[in-house]
Scaffold this motif. Structure first.
Motif, PDB file in Angstrom:
ATOM      1  N   TYR A  50     -50.722  -9.456 -44.692  1.00 27.78           N
ATOM      2  CA  TYR A  50     -50.299  -8.589 -45.785  1.00 27.78           C
ATOM      3  C   TYR A  50     -49.373  -9.354 -46.728  1.00 27.78           C
ATOM      4  N   TYR A  51     -48.412 -10.057 -46.165  1.00 27.30           N
ATOM      5  CA  TYR A  51     -47.451 -10.794 -46.994  1.00 27.30           C
ATOM      6  C   TYR A  51     -48.022 -12.103 -47.533  1.00 27.30           C
ATOM      7  N   SER A  52     -49.241 -12.437 -47.139  1.00 25.02           N
ATOM      8  CA  SER A  52     -49.938 -13.592 -47.721  1.00 25.02           C
ATOM      9  C   SER A  52     -50.941 -13.173 -48.788  1.00 25.02           C
ATOM     10  N   GLY A  53     -51.096 -11.840 -48.977  1.00 24.76           N
ATOM     11  CA  GLY A  53     -51.964 -11.375 -50.060  1.00 24.76           C
ATOM     12  C   GLY A  53     -53.126 -10.493 -49.660  1.00 24.76           C
ATOM     13  N   ALA A  54     -53.229 -10.084 -48.393  1.00 17.88           N
ATOM     14  CA  ALA A  54     -54.313  -9.178 -47.994  1.00 17.88           C
ATOM     15  C   ALA A  54     -54.088  -7.809 -48.634  1.00 17.88           C
ATOM     16  N   VAL A  55     -55.122  -7.287 -49.269  1.00 13.71           N
ATOM     17  CA  VAL A  55     -54.983  -6.038 -50.023  1.00 13.71           C
ATOM     18  C   VAL A  55     -55.167  -4.807 -49.137  1.00 13.71           C
ATOM     19  N   ALA A  56     -55.888  -4.987 -48.031  1.00 13.46           N
ATOM     20  CA  ALA A  56     -56.163  -3.903 -47.080  1.00 13.46           C
ATOM     21  C   ALA A  56     -56.665  -4.555 -45.800  1.00 13.46           C
ATOM     22  N   PHE A  57     -57.029  -3.737 -44.800  1.00  9.18           N
ATOM     23  CA  PHE A  57     -57.484  -4.279 -43.515  1.00  9.18           C
ATOM     24  C   PHE A  57     -58.724  -3.552 -43.031  1.00  9.18           C
ATOM     25  N   ASP A  76     -46.901   0.262 -45.308  1.00 12.56           N
ATOM     26  CA  ASP A  76     -47.678   1.187 -46.128  1.00 12.56           C
ATOM     27  C   ASP A  76     -49.081   0.631 -46.420  1.00 12.56           C
ATOM     28  N   GLY A  77     -49.688   0.016 -45.416  1.00 12.83           N
ATOM     29  CA  GLY A  77     -51.016  -0.576 -45.573  1.00 12.83           C
ATOM     30  C   GLY A  77     -52.133   0.455 -45.424  1.00 12.83           C
ATOM     31  N   VAL A  78     -53.333   0.044 -45.813  1.00 16.24           N
ATOM     32  CA  VAL A  78     -54.508   0.925 -45.762  1.00 16.24           C
ATOM     33  C   VAL A  78     -55.605   0.261 -44.931  1.00 16.24           C
ATOM     34  N   LEU A  79     -56.237   1.032 -44.055  1.00 16.53           N
ATOM     35  CA  LEU A  79     -57.403   0.545 -43.319  1.00 16.53           C
ATOM     36  C   LEU A  79     -58.673   1.023 -44.000  1.00 16.53           C
ATOM     37  N   ILE A  80     -59.691   0.159 -44.007  1.00 14.27           N
ATOM     38  CA  ILE A  80     -61.011   0.514 -44.539  1.00 14.27           C
ATOM     39  C   ILE A  80     -61.994   0.500 -43.372  1.00 14.27           C
ATOM     40  N   GLN A  81     -62.730   1.568 -43.232  1.00 16.63           N
ATOM     41  CA  GLN A  81     -63.694   1.647 -42.130  1.00 16.63           C
ATOM     42  C   GLN A  81     -65.097   1.955 -42.654  1.00 16.63           C
ATOM     43  N   LEU A  82     -66.072   1.181 -42.187  1.00 19.02           N
ATOM     44  CA  LEU A  82     -67.484   1.468 -42.418  1.00 19.02           C
ATOM     45  C   LEU A  82     -67.919   2.360 -41.262  1.00 19.02           C
ATOM     46  N   PRO A  83     -68.319   3.619 -41.508  1.00 18.68           N
ATOM     47  CA  PRO A  83     -68.485   4.572 -40.406  1.00 18.68           C
ATOM     48  C   PRO A  83     -69.815   4.449 -39.656  1.00 18.68           C
ATOM     49  N   ILE A  84     -69.822   3.559 -38.682  1.00 17.59           N
ATOM     50  CA  ILE A  84     -71.030   3.373 -37.873  1.00 17.59           C
ATOM     51  C   ILE A  84     -70.621   3.281 -36.401  1.00 17.59           C
ATOM     52  N   ASP A  85     -71.112   4.204 -35.594  1.00 15.85           N
ATOM     53  CA  ASP A  85     -70.918   4.123 -34.142  1.00 15.85           C
ATOM     54  C   ASP A  85     -72.098   3.332 -33.588  1.00 15.85           C
ATOM     55  N   PHE A  93     -64.122   3.998 -61.063  1.00 11.82           N
ATOM     56  CA  PHE A  93     -64.223   2.537 -61.093  1.00 11.82           C
ATOM     57  C   PHE A  93     -62.879   1.820 -61.201  1.00 11.82           C
ATOM     58  N   SER A  94     -61.829   2.523 -61.623  1.00 14.22           N
ATOM     59  CA  SER A  94     -60.588   1.815 -61.901  1.00 14.22           C
ATOM     60  C   SER A  94     -59.332   2.508 -61.373  1.00 14.22           C
ATOM     61  N   VAL A  95     -59.075   3.705 -61.859  1.00 13.63           N
ATOM     62  CA  VAL A  95     -57.790   4.365 -61.573  1.00 13.63           C
ATOM     63  C   VAL A  95     -57.621   4.687 -60.096  1.00 13.63           C
ATOM     64  N   ASN A  96     -58.630   5.332 -59.499  1.00 10.41           N
ATOM     65  CA  ASN A  96     -58.503   5.726 -58.085  1.00 10.41           C
ATOM     66  C   ASN A  96     -58.389   4.541 -57.133  1.00 10.41           C
ATOM     67  N   PRO A  97     -59.243   3.481 -57.268  1.00 11.24           N
ATOM     68  CA  PRO A  97     -59.062   2.336 -56.362  1.00 11.24           C
ATOM     69  C   PRO A  97     -57.659   1.735 -56.443  1.00 11.24           C
ATOM     70  N   ALA A  98     -57.114   1.642 -57.657  1.00  8.70           N
ATOM     71  CA  ALA A  98     -55.767   1.079 -57.823  1.00  8.70           C
ATOM     72  C   ALA A  98     -54.733   1.954 -57.116  1.00  8.70           C
ATOM     73  N   ILE A 119     -55.241   4.162 -54.605  1.00  5.01           N
ATOM     74  CA  ILE A 119     -55.435   4.188 -53.153  1.00  5.01           C
ATOM     75  C   ILE A 119     -54.821   2.965 -52.483  1.00  5.01           C
ATOM     76  N   PHE A 120     -54.981   1.801 -53.129  1.00  8.74           N
ATOM     77  CA  PHE A 120     -54.557   0.549 -52.482  1.00  8.74           C
ATOM     78  C   PHE A 120     -53.263  -0.016 -53.094  1.00  8.74           C
ATOM     79  N   ASN A 121     -52.491   0.867 -53.742  1.00  5.62           N
ATOM     80  CA  ASN A 121     -51.166   0.494 -54.245  1.00  5.62           C
ATOM     81  C   ASN A 121     -51.186  -0.709 -55.177  1.00  5.62           C
ATOM     82  N   LEU A 122     -52.189  -0.744 -56.073  1.00  2.45           N
ATOM     83  CA  LEU A 122     -52.307  -1.834 -57.041  1.00  2.45           C
ATOM     84  C   LEU A 122     -51.843  -1.356 -58.412  1.00  2.45           C
ATOM     85  N   PRO A 123     -51.334  -2.271 -59.231  1.00  2.62           N
ATOM     86  CA  PRO A 123     -50.951  -1.868 -60.593  1.00  2.62           C
ATOM     87  C   PRO A 123     -52.195  -1.492 -61.399  1.00  2.62           C
TER      88      PRO A 123
END
Length: 425
Positions: free
Chosen positions: A146-153, A177-186, A355-360, A362-366
């Motif tokens: 995270y402190y090296s630049g990872a935007v999410a996990f 205050d990080g965010v996890l991204i999951q591809l939903p496949i069991d 395409f722009s506002v929501n992704p920023a 969600i992931f705490n980006l400017p």
């Protein structure tokens, strides 16, 4: 084609809800990468003047899930070719999945992407892996990444199967205050399925992946989220029930968001009667009813953003029997045109949020606002133009797309980013 220094954009409709110029047609003057003037008629001396009818300016678009295959699989894509495809598709920032060789699971590997991104026209943001080596067995160095630049996990294309690991990860990222991204496949439910399980799979004689393989994973992760109070983004949502589960979780106040791919909005399992290996994707294309539900969910605002799931595959991995083909398609250059084609009723405001506002957010980006004194990070597009992807204009190293030579509605005219204007000519 980049143009540096002074850029003058004439008569563009500003589609930035956070700007006082929202919905106004203005000229925009950019100097040394900064928006200097926004006014009705600017006559400043510019190195390049763009004056194209029906042009809309949006804060730069963000893709939250793409594979640039670098390092380790450069025969499919490189950071440079992926960035070129992203710019041509209107994206200024792209999240790249950690499924490289080696997997992005240490601060050194994350730093490699961050450093290389400084020389590419788009901002490439690494997603650090949740587990060491992406193996799903023990947590990776998420704090350091995270402190090296990872935007999410995320474990990306190999979603976390262990509830215990997922629980620990959700608890761990709360510290920053990080965010996890999951591809939903069991994967324990018919992992060898080739397409959606249903009438069409039975008719085609292909083993199927039932919708429950996705929905159970979403139910599980929502329960884990409820327990931890953390943040979760579910990407590649493909069934009507998945949307309902996420809607209900949001009503309960959980911090869960979701994204859908353009191809799940365009195709359904009936299109697989052609056995086109480019339509072999994961999660698979679902029924026409699921597709209709996804489209409605986008219109109603229940889907937070569009994720391209740009997954390049080498020619050999697609030019083979359907059973042996690897899943995925490229999608950066056609993402907007596909969405515009299937959902023409979306307003400019909705498009910009997706395409722009929501992704920023969600992931705490400017957010790249369109106002004087701000850094110019703009996507320029036309809703009345046309897109037809050809081999000549494909910027990716791979060509695994069913949209080749298809005429789609909407066109990305160019991007202003890092002080340059990149035009699709």
């Amino acid at each position: 084609m980049p143009f540096r220094m002074n850029i003058l954009l004439k008569k563009v409709l500003i589609a930035d809800t956070n700007s006082s110029y929202f919905n106004a047609v203005k000229d925009i003057f950019v100097q040394d990468g900064i928006i200097q003037i926004v006014d009705d008629n600017i006559n400043a001396e510019a190195d390049y003047v763009l004056n194209e009818p029906n042009l809309i300016a949006s804060p730069g678009w963000i893709d939250v899930f793409a594979d640039f295959a670098d390092p380790g699989f450069e025969q499919k894509e490189t950071l440079e070719s992926g960035a070129a495809a992203a710019i041509a598709g209107g994206f200024t920032r792209v999240f790249v999945v950690p499924n490289t060789q080696p997997v992005l699971s240490t601060k050194t590997q994350v730093s490699y992407i961050v450093q290389k991104s400084k020389d590419t026209p788009v901002n490439i943001l690494p997603i650090g892996s949740i587990s060491k080596g992406g193996e799903g067995k023990e947590l990776a160095e998420m704090y350091d990444m995270y402190y090296s630049g990872a935007v999410a996990f995320s474990d990306g294309l190999q979603p976390v199967q262990s509830a215990g690991i997922m629980l620990k990860a959700l608890q761990y990222v709360k510290a920053f205050d990080g965010v996890l991204i999951q591809l939903p496949i069991d994967k324990s439910i018919n992992a060898h399925g080739l397409m959606n399980e249903g009438i069409v799979s039975t008719q085609l004689g292909l083993p199927g992946v039932p919708a429950i393989a996705e929905e159970l994973m979403i139910q599980r992760d929502i329960e884990l989220l409820k327990y931890t109070g953390s943040k979760l983004h579910i990407t590649g949502v493909s069934t009507a029930k998945s949307v309902e589960l996420i809607k209900e979780a949001k009503k309960q106040g959980l911090n869960v968001t979701c994204s859908v791919t353009p191809y799940h909005l365009y195709f359904c399992d009936e299109d697989l009667r052609s056995y086109d290996t480019n339509l072999k994707v994961r999660p698979p294309l679902r029924t026409a009813a699921d597709r209709a539900a996804l489209r409605q969910a986008v219109l109603d605002g229940h889907i937070d953003c569009i994720a391209t799931h740009h997954i390049p595959q080498h020619w050999d991995d697609k030019t083979c029997e359907f059973e042996y083909a690897k899943p995925g398609m490229i999608g950066l250059q056609t993402a907007f045109a596909v969405v515009q084609t299937v959902l023409p009723l979306l307003t400019d405001e909705q498009l910009v949020k997706l395409f722009s506002v929501n992704p920023a957010k969600i992931f705490n980006l400017p957010v790249a606002n369109i106002r004087e004194g701000r850094r110019a990070e703009l996507t320029l597009f036309s809703r009345t133009g046309k897109t037809r992807l050809s081999e000549e204009y494909n910027k990716s190293k791979s060509g695994n797309t069913p949209f080749l030579h298809k005429e789609l509605n909407g066109r990305v005219a160019g991007v202003v980013n890092k002080g340059d204007l990149f035009l699709n000519i």
